[in-house]
Design a protein around this motif. Structure first.
Motif, PDB file in Angstrom:
ATOM      1  N   THR A  23       0.847  -1.194   0.000  1.00 50.31           N
ATOM      2  CA  THR A  23       0.000   0.000   0.000  1.00 50.31           C
ATOM      3  C   THR A  23       0.882   1.243   0.000  1.00 50.31           C
ATOM      4  N   TYR A  24       0.605   2.149  -0.927  1.00 54.81           N
ATOM      5  CA  TYR A  24       1.353   3.397  -1.053  1.00 54.81           C
ATOM      6  C   TYR A  24       0.770   4.433  -0.107  1.00 54.81           C
ATOM      7  N   LEU A  25       1.601   4.917   0.838  1.00 55.03           N
ATOM      8  CA  LEU A  25       1.129   5.820   1.882  1.00 55.03           C
ATOM      9  C   LEU A  25       2.042   7.048   2.000  1.00 55.03           C
ATOM     10  N   ALA A  26       2.432   7.628   0.886  1.00 56.34           N
ATOM     11  CA  ALA A  26       3.253   8.841   0.964  1.00 56.34           C
ATOM     12  C   ALA A  26       2.486   9.982   1.620  1.00 56.34           C
ATOM     13  N   ALA A  27       1.147   9.970   1.543  1.00 60.23           N
ATOM     14  CA  ALA A  27       0.329  10.982   2.217  1.00 60.23           C
ATOM     15  C   ALA A  27       0.094  10.570   3.666  1.00 60.23           C
ATOM     16  N   HIS A  28       1.206  10.335   4.366  1.00 55.77           N
ATOM     17  CA  HIS A  28       1.192   9.883   5.753  1.00 55.77           C
ATOM     18  C   HIS A  28       1.478  11.041   6.697  1.00 55.77           C
ATOM     19  N   ALA A  29       2.395  11.910   6.288  1.00 54.22           N
ATOM     20  CA  ALA A  29       2.775  13.088   7.078  1.00 54.22           C
ATOM     21  C   ALA A  29       3.440  14.082   6.141  1.00 54.22           C
ATOM     22  N   GLN A  48       4.989   6.772 -10.623  1.00 53.40           N
ATOM     23  CA  GLN A  48       6.178   5.952 -10.848  1.00 53.40           C
ATOM     24  C   GLN A  48       6.041   4.582 -10.193  1.00 53.40           C
ATOM     25  N   ALA A  49       5.557   4.550  -8.945  1.00 55.93           N
ATOM     26  CA  ALA A  49       5.396   3.275  -8.247  1.00 55.93           C
ATOM     27  C   ALA A  49       4.413   2.373  -8.976  1.00 55.93           C
ATOM     28  N   HIS A  50       3.340   2.966  -9.476  1.00 60.31           N
ATOM     29  CA  HIS A  50       2.368   2.192 -10.240  1.00 60.31           C
ATOM     30  C   HIS A  50       2.998   1.666 -11.522  1.00 60.31           C
ATOM     31  N   GLY A  51       3.772   2.498 -12.177  1.00 59.08           N
ATOM     32  CA  GLY A  51       4.427   2.073 -13.407  1.00 59.08           C
ATOM     33  C   GLY A  51       5.387   0.921 -13.202  1.00 59.08           C
ATOM     34  N   GLU A  52       5.982   0.850 -12.020  1.00 60.56           N
ATOM     35  CA  GLU A  52       6.918  -0.232 -11.706  1.00 60.56           C
ATOM     36  C   GLU A  52       6.225  -1.456 -11.101  1.00 60.56           C
ATOM     37  N   GLY A  53       4.916  -1.390 -10.947  1.00 65.07           N
ATOM     38  CA  GLY A  53       4.186  -2.529 -10.398  1.00 65.07           C
ATOM     39  C   GLY A  53       4.413  -2.747  -8.919  1.00 65.07           C
ATOM     40  N   LEU A  54       4.653  -1.668  -8.183  1.00 64.57           N
ATOM     41  CA  LEU A  54       4.958  -1.780  -6.766  1.00 64.57           C
ATOM     42  C   LEU A  54       3.759  -1.551  -5.857  1.00 64.57           C
ATOM     43  N   VAL A  55       2.615  -1.178  -6.419  1.00 58.57           N
ATOM     44  CA  VAL A  55       1.490  -0.724  -5.597  1.00 58.57           C
ATOM     45  C   VAL A  55       0.262  -1.594  -5.816  1.00 58.57           C
ATOM     46  N   ASP A  56      -0.340  -2.057  -4.713  1.00 59.15           N
ATOM     47  CA  ASP A  56      -1.607  -2.772  -4.776  1.00 59.15           C
ATOM     48  C   ASP A  56      -2.784  -1.900  -4.342  1.00 59.15           C
ATOM     49  N   ALA A  57      -2.519  -0.871  -3.527  1.00 58.18           N
ATOM     50  CA  ALA A  57      -3.573   0.028  -3.049  1.00 58.18           C
ATOM     51  C   ALA A  57      -2.924   1.336  -2.604  1.00 58.18           C
ATOM     52  N   VAL A  58      -3.770   2.353  -2.388  1.00 55.09           N
ATOM     53  CA  VAL A  58      -3.305   3.684  -2.002  1.00 55.09           C
ATOM     54  C   VAL A  58      -4.006   4.104  -0.716  1.00 55.09           C
ATOM     55  N   ASP A  59      -3.240   4.676   0.209  1.00 57.47           N
ATOM     56  CA  ASP A  59      -3.738   5.056   1.524  1.00 57.47           C
ATOM     57  C   ASP A  59      -3.356   6.502   1.799  1.00 57.47           C
ATOM     58  N   PHE A  76      -6.616  10.442  -4.023  1.00 59.61           N
ATOM     59  CA  PHE A  76      -7.562   9.403  -4.423  1.00 59.61           C
ATOM     60  C   PHE A  76      -7.997   9.563  -5.883  1.00 59.61           C
ATOM     61  N   ASP A  77      -8.097  10.783  -6.349  1.00 61.65           N
ATOM     62  CA  ASP A  77      -8.459  11.005  -7.757  1.00 61.65           C
ATOM     63  C   ASP A  77      -7.424  10.362  -8.677  1.00 61.65           C
ATOM     64  N   LEU A  78      -6.146  10.542  -8.346  1.00 61.28           N
ATOM     65  CA  LEU A  78      -5.108   9.920  -9.164  1.00 61.28           C
ATOM     66  C   LEU A  78      -5.157   8.409  -9.040  1.00 61.28           C
TER      67      LEU A  78
END
Length: 403
Positions: A171-177, A200-211, A228-230
């Motif tokens: 899960t991609y959580l860059a919007a954490h702080a 970029q993470a999506h393009g590399e296949g590293l992400v299953d969900a976004v938080d 969330f829009d992206l």
């Protein structure tokens, strides 16, 4: 040739939602065909085609679906034991965060670590989870807050799945702080770090969900909406840390995007409950953070139960607010602190945890589901939530193979 395995001499908590409590089958049998469950039911109903298989007698033990931890931050650098001492001296989570501690102290340590460092530090925590029957683990980023470090965390999570017999969902959580270099400029941080790194993470296949973390010390609802829009544009499911410390309407926002889950939700209101029920968004309860932070506001379990909102239970394993690796302890806490029944707690770490990760092939014991199972030295499923500090796991089965 695909290997078939017949398990007999067991109670089976299928965790199917209809029928007996826990979906319990006494004197059951399970046929595993490779990585998949082929048949499950009472032993006396075993189809003739499987009668010739050599049986593995489990000695009356309980079999459940493999446990699923649907919310963890298990990849990180350093630790925050000093802040534990600060909290014991009276400092609040918010006070520590505003003083530069909290998430940001872990950010510093994580940025200094290599990918190999992060994997090595995480593996003892992951092994503790595996030892308690966990077969699927969600791992979030969110302690890097730079493009390179966020990507490194996600790659480390993928490495863990290659290193251990474990399914990992990232899960991609860059919007954490908001990191210190962007203090007072949260929108700029989203524009220049969160959104392009997600692409970029999506393009590399590293992400299953976004938080994201929707809270006064983190991000406002309109800022989370941009992330969330992206995610929606990229075809990625979303989830949200919401209503942990206050009520900003994050759960309702998440539900409006069809979120897989809204997590923490101690301050969830009736409007948020209704929105989650309508959207089918899972409530992920995190009693470890509630316990560690000495909170007093509990999630509205009765309201969610009445509205039909499925509830999951997770460790929230992280260095600051929930330094806990035991999903069994989280089950006990969910019962003792939040009022879940033992059946709800087990559903929360199996069937509902799978839904919180968007998984349809796990969380129950049924034909055509993954052969991810846990075999326990207990006589009744309630014992899993009842005992404290006791690990009754006998053996774990991952993709049809015993460990």
């Amino acid at each position: 040739m695909t290997m078939r395995t017949l398990m007999t001499g067991c109670q089976i908590a299928t965790m199917l939602p209809d029928g007996a409590p826990y979906g319990l089958i006494d004197d059951g049998a399970i046929v595993v065909n490779g990585r998949e469950i082929r048949w499950v039911g009472p032993r006396l109903d075993l189809p003739q085609e499987f009668a010739g298989l050599e049986a593995m007698d489990l000695g009356g033990r309980l079999v459940t679906p493999g446990l699923i931890d649907a919310h963890s931050h298990v990849v990180y650098g350093g630790n925050r034991a000093k802040e534990f001492e600060m909290r014991l001296s009276g400092a609040s989570y918010e006070e520590i965060a505003k003083a530069g501690g909290g998430i940001l102290s872990t950010v510093t340590a994580t940025r200094a670590a290599t990918q190999e460092d992060l994997v090595a530090a995480a593996l003892p925590r992951v092994d503790a989870m595996i030892s308690e029957g966990v077969t699927t683990l969600e791992i979030k980023s969110g302690y890097g807050l730079t493009p390179d470090t966020e990507l490194t965390m996600l790659r480390a999570a993928r490495d863990i799945a290659e290193t251990r017999r474990l399914r990992v969902k990232t899960t991609y959580l860059a919007a954490h702080a908001v990191p210190p270099e962007f203090a007072g400029r949260a929108d700029e941080y989203i524009d220049t770090v969160v959104l392009p790194t997600l692409r970029q993470a999506h393009g590399e296949g590293l992400v299953d969900a976004v938080d994201g973390f929707c809270e006064g010390i983190a991000f406002a609802p309109d800022q989370i909406a941009r992330v969330f829009d992206l995610a929606k544009g990229l075809g990625l499911p979303v989830k949200l840390h919401a209503e942990q410390l206050s009520n900003l309407g994050g759960a309702a926002l998440a539900a409006s995007y069809g979120a897989l889950s809204a997590d923490h939700i101690e301050y969830l209101d009736d409007q948020g409950v209704a929105a989650m029920a309508k959207a089918g968004t899972i409530a992920v309860l995190l009693p470890g953070a509630f316990y560690t932070l000495k909170e007093t506001q509990t999630p509205p379990v009765a309201s969610m139960r009445k509205a039909g909102v499925p509830m999951a239970v997770a460790t929230d394993c992280n260095p600051g607010s929930s330094p806990m690796t035991s999903l069994l302890l989280a089950m006990n806490m969910a019962c003792s602190f939040f009022g879940l029944t033992p059946q709800e707690a087990l559903a929360g770490t199996t069937r509902n945890a799978a839904l919180a990760l968007g998984l349809s092939d796990a969380g129950v014991i049924a034909a055509q589901k993954r052969a991810d199972l846990a075999v326990w030295d207990v006589s009744h499923p309630a014992e899993l939530a009842y005992t404290i500090g006791m690990n009754p796991l006998h053996r774990r089965v991952f993709e049809g193979r015993f460990q």
